[in-house]
Design a protein around this motif. Structure first.
Motif, PDB file in Angstrom:
ATOM      1  N   PRO A   1      13.262 -14.082   5.816  1.00 27.01           N
ATOM      2  CA  PRO A   1      14.585 -14.737   5.942  1.00 27.01           C
ATOM      3  C   PRO A   1      15.680 -13.766   6.398  1.00 27.01           C
ATOM      4  O   PRO A   1      16.559 -14.154   7.177  1.00 27.01           O
ATOM      5  N   LEU A   2      15.610 -12.513   5.944  1.00 30.55           N
ATOM      6  CA  LEU A   2      16.627 -11.540   6.371  1.00 30.55           C
ATOM      7  C   LEU A   2      16.502 -11.248   7.865  1.00 30.55           C
ATOM      8  O   LEU A   2      17.510 -11.130   8.580  1.00 30.55           O
TER       9      LEU A   2
ATOM     10  N   ARG B   1      17.771 -14.170   9.751  1.00 27.90           N
ATOM     11  CA  ARG B   1      19.233 -14.191   9.687  1.00 27.90           C
ATOM     12  C   ARG B   1      19.828 -13.362  10.841  1.00 27.90           C
ATOM     13  O   ARG B   1      20.772 -13.794  11.517  1.00 27.90           O
ATOM     14  N   THR B   2      19.276 -12.185  11.054  1.00 29.77           N
ATOM     15  CA  THR B   2      19.761 -11.326  12.136  1.00 29.77           C
ATOM     16  C   THR B   2      19.491 -11.959  13.499  1.00 29.77           C
ATOM     17  O   THR B   2      20.352 -11.946  14.393  1.00 29.77           O
TER      18      THR B   2
ATOM     19  N   ARG C   1      21.436  -6.103   1.508  1.00 29.97           N
ATOM     20  CA  ARG C   1      20.536  -6.849   2.405  1.00 29.97           C
ATOM     21  C   ARG C   1      19.736  -5.892   3.275  1.00 29.97           C
ATOM     22  O   ARG C   1      18.528  -6.031   3.449  1.00 29.97           O
TER      23      ARG C   1
ATOM     24  N   LEU D   1      18.668 -20.235   4.632  1.00 29.74           N
ATOM     25  CA  LEU D   1      17.726 -19.119   4.609  1.00 29.74           C
ATOM     26  C   LEU D   1      17.246 -18.831   3.191  1.00 29.74           C
ATOM     27  O   LEU D   1      16.084 -18.464   2.981  1.00 29.74           O
TER      28      LEU D   1
ATOM     29  N   ASP E   1      27.680  -6.473   8.654  1.00 30.32           N
ATOM     30  CA  ASP E   1      26.736  -7.014   9.639  1.00 30.32           C
ATOM     31  C   ASP E   1      27.164  -6.681  11.072  1.00 30.32           C
ATOM     32  O   ASP E   1      26.329  -6.588  11.963  1.00 30.32           O
TER      33      ASP E   1
ATOM     34  N   ARG F   1      25.895 -18.255  12.052  1.00 33.83           N
ATOM     35  CA  ARG F   1      26.090 -17.434  10.860  1.00 33.83           C
ATOM     36  C   ARG F   1      26.979 -18.189   9.891  1.00 33.83           C
ATOM     37  O   ARG F   1      27.507 -19.245  10.221  1.00 33.83           O
TER      38      ARG F   1
ATOM     39  N   ASP G   1      21.862 -14.806  14.156  1.00 33.49           N
ATOM     40  CA  ASP G   1      23.204 -14.284  14.435  1.00 33.49           C
ATOM     41  C   ASP G   1      23.283 -13.747  15.864  1.00 33.49           C
ATOM     42  O   ASP G   1      24.170 -14.117  16.644  1.00 33.49           O
TER      43      ASP G   1
ATOM     44  N   VAL H   1      24.209 -21.269   6.890  1.00 35.34           N
ATOM     45  CA  VAL H   1      22.998 -20.588   7.361  1.00 35.34           C
ATOM     46  C   VAL H   1      22.363 -19.808   6.200  1.00 35.34           C
ATOM     47  O   VAL H   1      21.136 -19.847   6.006  1.00 35.34           O
ATOM     48  N   ASP H   2      23.191 -19.122   5.411  1.00 29.38           N
ATOM     49  CA  ASP H   2      22.665 -18.333   4.297  1.00 29.38           C
ATOM     50  C   ASP H   2      21.982 -19.214   3.253  1.00 29.38           C
ATOM     51  O   ASP H   2      20.944 -18.850   2.703  1.00 29.38           O
TER      52      ASP H   2
END
Lengths: 113, 240
Positions: free
Chosen positions: A71-72, A75-76, A10, A93, B198, A85, A79, A89-90
């Motif tokens: 989208p990445l 995502r951050t 990712r 996204l 992450d 998260r 979070d 969520v994934d």
């Protein structure tokens, strides 16, 4: 796939798409400046966009980079700023990425092909 | 008679729901912030709780927030941080306050363990010493990062730790980087899997507050970037 491998891929995709976007955005801005300063009509722009495979290819790459990068990044942000998260969520996204990809490629096809 | 110069000192008292309290402390030459806190406890208010040990920048136990910035107080001269003779001293950020200037470092050190911070030996006492060339690239990477005293200044200065409480943080990742470059260590793969997440090295935004504020002039940001490089290389080889 291990979580570490997924996170690493990712991160790599995020950085690689950012590098592509850095070039694409500059070319895109330069193109806008050129087109507006030259006073090109809408019809003239469309005919130029149709004249070469370079424009559909360039904008298709641009759209793919956006569909990977946005989208990445989101995502951050989700979070870090909201604590959202996890799998749901994934999945959302991934759907968002598909929407960007489909909408973007459709727009490119309409204008350049 | 000339009035003795004084410092206007404001110190956080109590827990997270505590309050500031003001003290007047005599100004002395070559005075450190730790000297100021010690003066308050010994002469003005014996109930003040704070933590220190070595007083010479080795033990990493006296870090506090001084005028808004995390610093090691034993090596921070009042001259350098209190231009207008005012000091505001608070406990470190991002860690639960035990009382006054003392924070609970448990979470900070638990993350060292989560990041694989323990050395895993590959040799026994019957083996000979490992021979590591001092000028080898890996040894140089270790040298650049090894002097961490575990004071928590980087952790308290990191924006990402504030936003994302499970982020391992600069100190734990810096420690992991030194071990990834240690030829004697036998847990490189496991450790890389622990930090390439992450909540590990990918959470770093390279703001570099840790690097700017590390009292030992280490660069945890560079260590974290090194971990990212190692992880990418391993992932591309299919080894992660």
């Amino acid at each position: 796939m291990t979580p570490a491998r997924a996170a690493t891929l990712r991160w790599l995709a995020q950085r690689a798409s950012a590098a592509v976007l850095a070039v694409c955005v500059l070319v895109h801005l330069a193109t806008i400046l050129y087109a507006t300063r030259q006073g090109l009509s809408g019809a003239a722009m469309l005919s130029r966009a149709h004249a070469s495979f370079v424009w559909p290819a360039f904008y298709a790459i641009f759209v793919v980079a956006v569909a990977v990068h946005a989208p990445l990044g989101l995502r951050t942000i989700l979070d870090e700023w909201s604590g959202l998260r996890g799998r749901a969520v994934d999945v959302l996204l991934a759907a968002f990425a598909l929407v960007l990809l489909a909408g973007g490629l459709r727009a490119v096809a309409v204008v350049t092909l | 008679m000339i009035a003795e110069p004084t410092l206007a000192v404001r110190i956080w008292r109590g827990r997270a729901d505590g309050a500031w309290r003001d003290y007047a402390v005599p100004r002395r030459p070559a005075q450190t912030v730790l000297d100021v806190v010690t003066h308050v406890q010994r002469h003005l208010d014996p109930t003040l709780a704070y933590r220190f040990a070595c007083r010479v920048g080795m033990c990493g136990s006296c870090a506090m927030t001084v005028n808004g910035r995390a610093r090691w107080t034993c090596r921070t001269h009042v001259d350098a941080v209190a231009a207008d003779d005012r000091l505001e001293i608070a406990p470190l950020s991002h860690l639960p306050i035990v009382r006054d200037l003392v924070v609970d470092m448990t979470r900070f050190f638990d993350k060292w363990a989560q990041a694989g911070g323990a050395f895993v030996p590959t040799a026994s006492r019957r083996d000979d010493f490992a021979v590591i060339a001092p000028d080898s690239p890996a040894r140089r990477e270790v040298d650049a990062a090894i002097e961490c005293i575990g004071c928590g200044v980087c952790y308290a200065s990191c924006d990402v730790v504030g936003w994302k409480p499970d982020y391992l943080g600069p100190a734990a990742l810096n420690r992991a980087w030194t071990l990834q470059n240690d030829a004697r260590d036998g847990a490189h793969d496991e450790r890389l899997r622990a930090v390439a997440t992450d909540a590990g090295c990918y959470a770093c935004h390279t703001h570099q507050s840790c690097t700017e504020r590390c009292p030992k002039q280490l660069a945890p940001t560079a260590s974290i970037a090194g971990l990212k490089r190692l992880a990418v290389r391993a992932a591309l080889k299919g080894a992660l």
